[in-house]
Structure formats: structure tokens, C-alpha cells
Write a protein that holds these residues in place. Sequence first.
Motif, PDB file in Angstrom:
ATOM      1  N   MET A   1     -21.310   1.858  21.209  1.00  0.00           N
ATOM      2  CA  MET A   1     -21.352   0.478  20.731  1.00  0.00           C
ATOM      3  C   MET A   1     -19.980   0.062  20.236  1.00  0.00           C
ATOM      4  O   MET A   1     -19.343   0.780  19.464  1.00  0.00           O
ATOM      5  N   VAL A   2     -19.499  -1.087  20.674  1.00  0.00           N
ATOM      6  CA  VAL A   2     -18.219  -1.621  20.236  1.00  0.00           C
ATOM      7  C   VAL A   2     -18.347  -2.122  18.800  1.00  0.00           C
ATOM      8  O   VAL A   2     -19.327  -2.788  18.450  1.00  0.00           O
ATOM      9  N   ARG A   3     -17.352  -1.811  17.966  1.00  0.00           N
ATOM     10  CA  ARG A   3     -17.378  -2.267  16.578  1.00  0.00           C
ATOM     11  C   ARG A   3     -16.503  -3.505  16.432  1.00  0.00           C
ATOM     12  O   ARG A   3     -15.355  -3.521  16.858  1.00  0.00           O
ATOM     13  N   PHE A   4     -17.066  -4.533  15.835  1.00  0.00           N
ATOM     14  CA  PHE A   4     -16.335  -5.776  15.605  1.00  0.00           C
ATOM     15  C   PHE A   4     -15.931  -5.835  14.135  1.00  0.00           C
ATOM     16  O   PHE A   4     -16.782  -5.787  13.248  1.00  0.00           O
ATOM     17  N   GLU A   5     -14.644  -5.941  13.890  1.00  0.00           N
ATOM     18  CA  GLU A   5     -14.146  -5.959  12.514  1.00  0.00           C
ATOM     19  C   GLU A   5     -14.542  -7.248  11.801  1.00  0.00           C
ATOM     20  O   GLU A   5     -14.531  -8.330  12.383  1.00  0.00           O
ATOM     21  N   GLY A   6     -14.873  -7.107  10.525  1.00  0.00           N
ATOM     22  CA  GLY A   6     -15.149  -8.263   9.685  1.00  0.00           C
ATOM     23  C   GLY A   6     -16.559  -8.801   9.765  1.00  0.00           C
ATOM     24  O   GLY A   6     -16.871  -9.804   9.132  1.00  0.00           O
ATOM     25  N   LYS A   8     -20.978  -7.966   9.784  1.00  0.00           N
ATOM     26  CA  LYS A   8     -21.996  -7.039   9.317  1.00  0.00           C
ATOM     27  C   LYS A   8     -22.501  -6.178  10.484  1.00  0.00           C
ATOM     28  O   LYS A   8     -22.288  -6.498  11.647  1.00  0.00           O
ATOM     29  N   GLU A   9     -23.204  -5.094  10.124  1.00  0.00           N
ATOM     30  CA  GLU A   9     -23.721  -4.188  11.152  1.00  0.00           C
ATOM     31  C   GLU A   9     -24.689  -4.895  12.099  1.00  0.00           C
ATOM     32  O   GLU A   9     -24.601  -4.742  13.316  1.00  0.00           O
ATOM     33  N   ASP A  10     -25.609  -5.697  11.541  1.00  0.00           N
ATOM     34  CA  ASP A  10     -26.570  -6.359  12.420  1.00  0.00           C
ATOM     35  C   ASP A  10     -25.900  -7.431  13.278  1.00  0.00           C
ATOM     36  O   ASP A  10     -26.304  -7.669  14.421  1.00  0.00           O
ATOM     37  N   SER A  11     -24.847  -8.066  12.751  1.00  0.00           N
ATOM     38  CA  SER A  11     -24.084  -9.022  13.565  1.00  0.00           C
ATOM     39  C   SER A  11     -23.354  -8.293  14.685  1.00  0.00           C
ATOM     40  O   SER A  11     -23.256  -8.790  15.813  1.00  0.00           O
ATOM     41  N   GLY A  12     -22.847  -7.087  14.380  1.00  0.00           N
ATOM     42  CA  GLY A  12     -22.171  -6.286  15.397  1.00  0.00           C
ATOM     43  C   GLY A  12     -23.108  -5.888  16.522  1.00  0.00           C
ATOM     44  O   GLY A  12     -22.745  -5.958  17.700  1.00  0.00           O
ATOM     45  N   GLN A  59     -21.106 -14.883   8.003  1.00  0.00           N
ATOM     46  CA  GLN A  59     -21.777 -13.586   7.945  1.00  0.00           C
ATOM     47  C   GLN A  59     -22.849 -13.506   6.854  1.00  0.00           C
ATOM     48  O   GLN A  59     -23.888 -12.864   7.039  1.00  0.00           O
ATOM     49  N   GLY A  60     -22.614 -14.146   5.729  1.00  0.00           N
ATOM     50  CA  GLY A  60     -23.578 -14.079   4.633  1.00  0.00           C
ATOM     51  C   GLY A  60     -24.877 -14.816   4.911  1.00  0.00           C
ATOM     52  O   GLY A  60     -25.876 -14.605   4.202  1.00  0.00           O
ATOM     53  N   ASP A  61     -24.893 -15.660   5.932  1.00  0.00           N
ATOM     54  CA  ASP A  61     -26.066 -16.479   6.220  1.00  0.00           C
ATOM     55  C   ASP A  61     -26.773 -16.092   7.519  1.00  0.00           C
ATOM     56  O   ASP A  61     -27.827 -16.642   7.829  1.00  0.00           O
ATOM     57  N   LEU A  62     -26.183 -15.169   8.270  1.00  0.00           N
ATOM     58  CA  LEU A  62     -26.735 -14.804   9.567  1.00  0.00           C
ATOM     59  C   LEU A  62     -27.664 -13.601   9.469  1.00  0.00           C
ATOM     60  O   LEU A  62     -27.430 -12.675   8.703  1.00  0.00           O
ATOM     61  N   ILE A  63     -28.728 -13.645  10.262  1.00  0.00           N
ATOM     62  CA  ILE A  63     -29.590 -12.490  10.485  1.00  0.00           C
ATOM     63  C   ILE A  63     -29.428 -12.093  11.940  1.00  0.00           C
ATOM     64  O   ILE A  63     -29.456 -12.950  12.827  1.00  0.00           O
ATOM     65  N   GLY A  64     -29.250 -10.797  12.201  1.00  0.00           N
ATOM     66  CA  GLY A  64     -29.054 -10.343  13.566  1.00  0.00           C
ATOM     67  C   GLY A  64     -30.100  -9.332  13.988  1.00  0.00           C
ATOM     68  O   GLY A  64     -31.138  -9.169  13.342  1.00  0.00           O
ATOM     69  N   ILE A  65     -29.821  -8.664  15.092  1.00  0.00           N
ATOM     70  CA  ILE A  65     -30.670  -7.563  15.554  1.00  0.00           C
ATOM     71  C   ILE A  65     -30.271  -6.320  14.763  1.00  0.00           C
ATOM     72  O   ILE A  65     -29.102  -5.954  14.730  1.00  0.00           O
ATOM     73  N   SER A  66     -31.238  -5.699  14.134  1.00  0.00           N
ATOM     74  CA  SER A  66     -30.933  -4.610  13.214  1.00  0.00           C
ATOM     75  C   SER A  66     -31.847  -3.412  13.424  1.00  0.00           C
ATOM     76  O   SER A  66     -32.976  -3.537  13.907  1.00  0.00           O
ATOM     77  N   LYS A  67     -31.326  -2.230  13.049  1.00  0.00           N
ATOM     78  CA  LYS A  67     -32.147  -1.011  13.054  1.00  0.00           C
ATOM     79  C   LYS A  67     -32.969  -0.905  11.781  1.00  0.00           C
ATOM     80  O   LYS A  67     -33.887  -0.085  11.705  1.00  0.00           O
ATOM     81  N   ASN A  68     -32.643  -1.703  10.787  1.00  0.00           N
ATOM     82  CA  ASN A  68     -33.401  -1.693   9.532  1.00  0.00           C
ATOM     83  C   ASN A  68     -34.764  -2.365   9.730  1.00  0.00           C
ATOM     84  O   ASN A  68     -34.908  -3.294  10.533  1.00  0.00           O
ATOM     85  N   ASN A  69     -35.749  -1.911   8.985  1.00  0.00           N
ATOM     86  CA  ASN A  69     -37.107  -2.475   9.070  1.00  0.00           C
ATOM     87  C   ASN A  69     -37.604  -2.505  10.517  1.00  0.00           C
ATOM     88  O   ASN A  69     -38.281  -3.449  10.928  1.00  0.00           O
ATOM     89  N   LEU A  70     -37.252  -1.469  11.278  1.00  0.00           N
ATOM     90  CA  LEU A  70     -37.578  -1.448  12.703  1.00  0.00           C
ATOM     91  C   LEU A  70     -39.087  -1.466  12.940  1.00  0.00           C
ATOM     92  O   LEU A  70     -39.596  -2.280  13.720  1.00  0.00           O
ATOM     93  N   GLY A  71     -39.807  -0.572  12.260  1.00  0.00           N
ATOM     94  CA  GLY A  71     -41.259  -0.493  12.446  1.00  0.00           C
ATOM     95  C   GLY A  71     -41.947  -1.766  12.040  1.00  0.00           C
ATOM     96  O   GLY A  71     -42.822  -2.275  12.765  1.00  0.00           O
ATOM     97  N   GLU A  72     -41.565  -2.313  10.879  1.00  0.00           N
ATOM     98  CA  GLU A  72     -42.175  -3.548  10.389  1.00  0.00           C
ATOM     99  C   GLU A  72     -41.904  -4.707  11.340  1.00  0.00           C
ATOM    100  O   GLU A  72     -42.785  -5.537  11.603  1.00  0.00           O
TER     101      GLU A  72
END
Length: 249
Positions: A1-6, A8-12, A59-72
Amino acid sequence: MVRFEGVKEDSGMTLNFLVGALFILGFIFTVIPPLREALGVYLFLSVIAFVVYRSVRYQGDLIGISKNNLGESVFVGILAGLGFYFLSKLIPGFSFGVPMLPAAISDSMKFFVIVFVAPWIETIAIQGALFGYLLYLFKNEEGKYDKGFWLALFGQALFFALLHLGAYIYGFYQLPSFMQALTGFYANLASFLTAFLFAIVAGLIVYYDGIKNLLAVGIMHMIINFSIYIKLAIVHLPLTLIKFFTSLF
């Protein structure tokens, strides 16, 4: 996975998804000319979403695709998708539009666009990028949402509903008269309201404290579009069988 500086993880993760989607959509756009008109919208939405998710400002207002809360997220997405499906069976007209694709393209490509491309690109662009941008725009001086959250929620829902109303309006100029086109427009107002309601529910799911993951809405949207595709396939099944058997002789 490419890392984008600046960012959040879910935005990346979302940006990586968009890069892959842009390559795939760009390739299909190039090699399958009949799909260009339909895919042009999703390419445009993907580029806009990429710009928003790449911006450090939002970044503080965006929700992205995340590994957190995956099951839920998976559970809520499946539950909400099935809920909308059963409501469509109980309430007449409770459905929203899907891309109107040319008859010249294959059924497998229609399936790909309706079930995979449309749900995920729309989710990232609208419940993700647009919603996050509106939240940033409507924050008060103290950086809190307050009434701004509801303005952003209804704003993204309105855009989503208009986008899906366009799926029905497309091609109305081909009808014999203006009155017939107008009748068709009003006949699909129920679908506009359904799409608006869907986007309200989707926005609430995305920003619910126990979820905060676009994965839930993407799954929800995909299930709904899958059910619509199956319904369309069944309606056109007799014609498909006729074409198949006549091609044998």
C-alpha cells in the motif's frame, strides 16, 4: 500500500482504493467506447474525491475506508442493505435508479458497473468526500458541527438523490412529446425520495461512533444495487433467451 504523507490512515486506504479504481476505469473507458458516457461520471467523481482526500485541510472531517470496526461495519452494511431490500418488496416504488448503460455492452460488464463501480465510487465521493467537505464548510468558529452536521447530512443526500434521478431523466429527450417526458419525470419522484432517504441513513451510519467507516455504506449500497440488477436481469431474461436461441440458427 502506498503511503500518503499528511493524511490519516483511513484516508490513505481510501486514496489507494481510488488510484486502483482510476486505473481500472481509465482502461475500460479506453477499450470499451459504449461505456464512456456512463463511466465519465465515475471518473469525474473519483478525481474529485481523490483531491479532497489528499488535502490535509479536510482530514479532521473525513471518514474513509478503514480496518477499524471491521466486523461491526460489515454487519451493519449487510443488515442495512437487506433492510432496504425488504422495504422495496413491501413499499411500491421504493427503489432508486441505477446507471442507464448501452444495450451494446455485455451483461457481465453491466453487472460490474452496477454492482461494483457505482456503489463504491458513489460512497467514497458522496458519503465520504462531499460529506466531509460540507462538514468542514459548516463548522462553527469553535470547530464544532452543531447544526452544520445536519446541513452537511442533507446536502450530501440531496446531491445523491439528484444524481440518481439523473439515471432516470437520461434519454427523456428521445420520448415522443414533452408531456410524456414530464410524466416520466414525476413518476420517478418516489425514487428520488428513496435515494434521499438512503443517503440520510448512509450518512448517519458513516458518522456513527461505533462505525466511522465507509465500508459499511459501500456494502449496503452494493447489496441494494445487486438486488436491482437481478430484478432487471429477470425482466430482460425472455429477450436474452430469444436472442441466444436465434443466434444458433
